[in-house]
Design a protein around this motif. Sequence first.
Motif, short mmCIF file in Angstrom:
data_model
loop_
_atom_site.label_atom_id
_atom_site.label_comp_id
_atom_site.label_asym_id
_atom_site.label_seq_id
_atom_site.Cartn_x
_atom_site.Cartn_y
_atom_site.Cartn_z
N LEU A 46 -19.95 -47.82 38.34
CA LEU A 46 -20.56 -47.01 39.40
C LEU A 46 -21.92 -46.46 38.99
O LEU A 46 -22.87 -46.48 39.76
N ASP A 47 -21.98 -45.90 37.78
CA ASP A 47 -23.21 -45.25 37.34
C ASP A 47 -23.40 -45.48 35.85
O ASP A 47 -22.97 -44.68 35.02
N PRO A 48 -24.07 -46.60 35.50
CA PRO A 48 -24.23 -46.93 34.09
C PRO A 48 -24.94 -45.83 33.29
O PRO A 48 -24.75 -45.71 32.08
N SER A 49 -25.71 -44.97 33.97
CA SER A 49 -26.43 -43.90 33.25
C SER A 49 -25.48 -42.80 32.79
O SER A 49 -25.80 -42.03 31.88
N GLY A 50 -24.32 -42.68 33.44
CA GLY A 50 -23.36 -41.63 33.08
C GLY A 50 -23.81 -40.24 33.51
O GLY A 50 -23.18 -39.25 33.15
N LYS A 51 -24.86 -40.16 34.30
CA LYS A 51 -25.37 -38.83 34.70
C LYS A 51 -24.59 -38.25 35.87
O LYS A 51 -24.31 -37.05 35.90
N GLU A 52 -24.25 -39.10 36.83
CA GLU A 52 -23.60 -38.61 38.05
C GLU A 52 -22.13 -38.99 38.13
O GLU A 52 -21.41 -38.51 39.00
N VAL A 53 -21.70 -39.88 37.24
CA VAL A 53 -20.29 -40.30 37.21
C VAL A 53 -19.82 -40.29 35.76
O VAL A 53 -20.48 -40.88 34.90
N ILE A 54 -18.71 -39.63 35.51
CA ILE A 54 -18.12 -39.66 34.17
C ILE A 54 -16.67 -40.13 34.27
O ILE A 54 -16.09 -40.10 35.36
N SER A 55 -16.11 -40.53 33.14
CA SER A 55 -14.69 -40.88 33.15
C SER A 55 -13.95 -39.93 32.23
O SER A 55 -14.50 -39.45 31.22
N LEU A 56 -12.70 -39.65 32.59
CA LEU A 56 -11.86 -38.79 31.76
C LEU A 56 -10.44 -39.35 31.79
O LEU A 56 -9.98 -39.83 32.83
N PRO A 57 -9.72 -39.25 30.65
CA PRO A 57 -8.31 -39.63 30.68
C PRO A 57 -7.54 -38.53 31.40
O PRO A 57 -7.74 -37.35 31.11
N LEU A 58 -6.72 -38.88 32.35
CA LEU A 58 -5.88 -37.86 33.02
C LEU A 58 -4.59 -38.53 33.47
O LEU A 58 -4.59 -39.35 34.39
N ASN A 59 -3.52 -38.17 32.77
CA ASN A 59 -2.19 -38.65 33.17
C ASN A 59 -1.57 -37.55 34.04
O ASN A 59 -1.36 -36.42 33.56
N VAL A 60 -1.29 -37.85 35.29
CA VAL A 60 -0.82 -36.82 36.22
C VAL A 60 0.56 -36.27 35.87
O VAL A 60 1.02 -35.31 36.49
N LEU A 61 1.23 -36.89 34.88
CA LEU A 61 2.51 -36.35 34.43
C LEU A 61 2.31 -35.07 33.62
O LEU A 61 3.24 -34.29 33.43
N GLN A 62 1.08 -34.90 33.10
CA GLN A 62 0.80 -33.78 32.20
C GLN A 62 -0.03 -32.70 32.89
O GLN A 62 -1.21 -32.93 33.21
N LYS A 63 0.53 -31.52 33.05
CA LYS A 63 -0.24 -30.43 33.64
C LYS A 63 -1.47 -30.12 32.77
O LYS A 63 -2.56 -29.83 33.28
N SER A 64 -1.29 -30.22 31.45
CA SER A 64 -2.40 -29.92 30.54
C SER A 64 -3.56 -30.89 30.71
O SER A 64 -4.71 -30.54 30.45
N ASP A 65 -3.29 -32.12 31.17
CA ASP A 65 -4.38 -33.07 31.43
C ASP A 65 -5.24 -32.60 32.59
O ASP A 65 -6.47 -32.73 32.57
#
Length: 251
Positions: A51-70
């Motif tokens: 989506l955004d190779p520059s990483g300025k407007e789009v980032i990725s994060l690990p988020l497993n919805v089983l974990q409230k802490s995520d």
Amino acid sequence: MTTPACHNVALVTGAGRGLGFAIATELFKAGYRVAVTDADETRASTAATKLDPSGKEVISLPLNVLQKSDFESALIAVTEKWGGVGVLVNNAALTRTTPVFDISPEEFSEILDVNLRGTFLGCQVFGKAFASLGYGRIINMASLAGQNGGAATGAHYAASKGGIVTLTKVFARDLAANGVTVNAISPGPLDVDLVREILPAEKLAAVTKSIPVGTLGSPSFIGQLVVLLASPAAVSMTGATLDANGGLYVR
Ligand SMILES: NC(=O)c1ccc[n+]([C@@H]2O[C@H](COP(=O)([O-])OP(=O)(O)OC[C@H]3O[C@@H](n4cnc5c(N)ncnc54)[C@H](O)[C@@H]3O)[C@@H](O)[C@H]2O)c1
């Protein structure tokens, strides 16, 4: 109520592929900063870079919805990066087609935990933060299966999606006075990889033929509905479920 600067910052769960990726794409095209999250970290980062190779407007994060802490960690990470979050899209889900009498107790719980409890945790963590902010938009991905019991998908999947419609009403009622809206979208079968994976070609042809408008739903269009519900202008719609099922279920 004033609209905070972070109204255009969105987090989407299960956005590494399929509908979640289409939603992230439409939000990005509409000018949102987007956190693409997924339990599959590689999938999330590949999607974000696309989506955004520059990483300025789009980032990725690990988020497993089983974990409230995520959810809590993702909220902190996005707030540190962009000053806050204004939009949560609870999209992550597991889809299974196991016949009703073959579903084990363990499989039933697995699907309910990801789909229903995952959506609950997202609404709880972000709903609380949005209430403190005095602004927020939560969009939950339900399904036609949650309204009519489903055709191709299993009882656990259908029940989890019905539960999401109910949770949407509960959180909408509780958060309305705090500037936070909570809505659901209920798509019918979509033109995405998952549908082709779970339905053999001849069954897919039959399903498509059974849709009154004669075509599978467009994931981009669902993304555009998300953009509509995510906007500050969408203040008077809350607790609603938008049907986008090609006429398969009319109420
Ligand atoms: N595909 C359809 O026709 C259709 C129809 C109605 C509703 N929906 C809903 O749309 C949403 C997306 O469907 P899709 O077709 O893109 O599905 P998909 O299976 O292609 O994608 C789901 C994504 O969620 C991720 N995921 C799975 N478990 C997770 C977890 N525990 N935590 C975080 N991420 C997790 C997966 O890695 C994947 O990237 C789901 O909520 C689904 O129920 C889909």
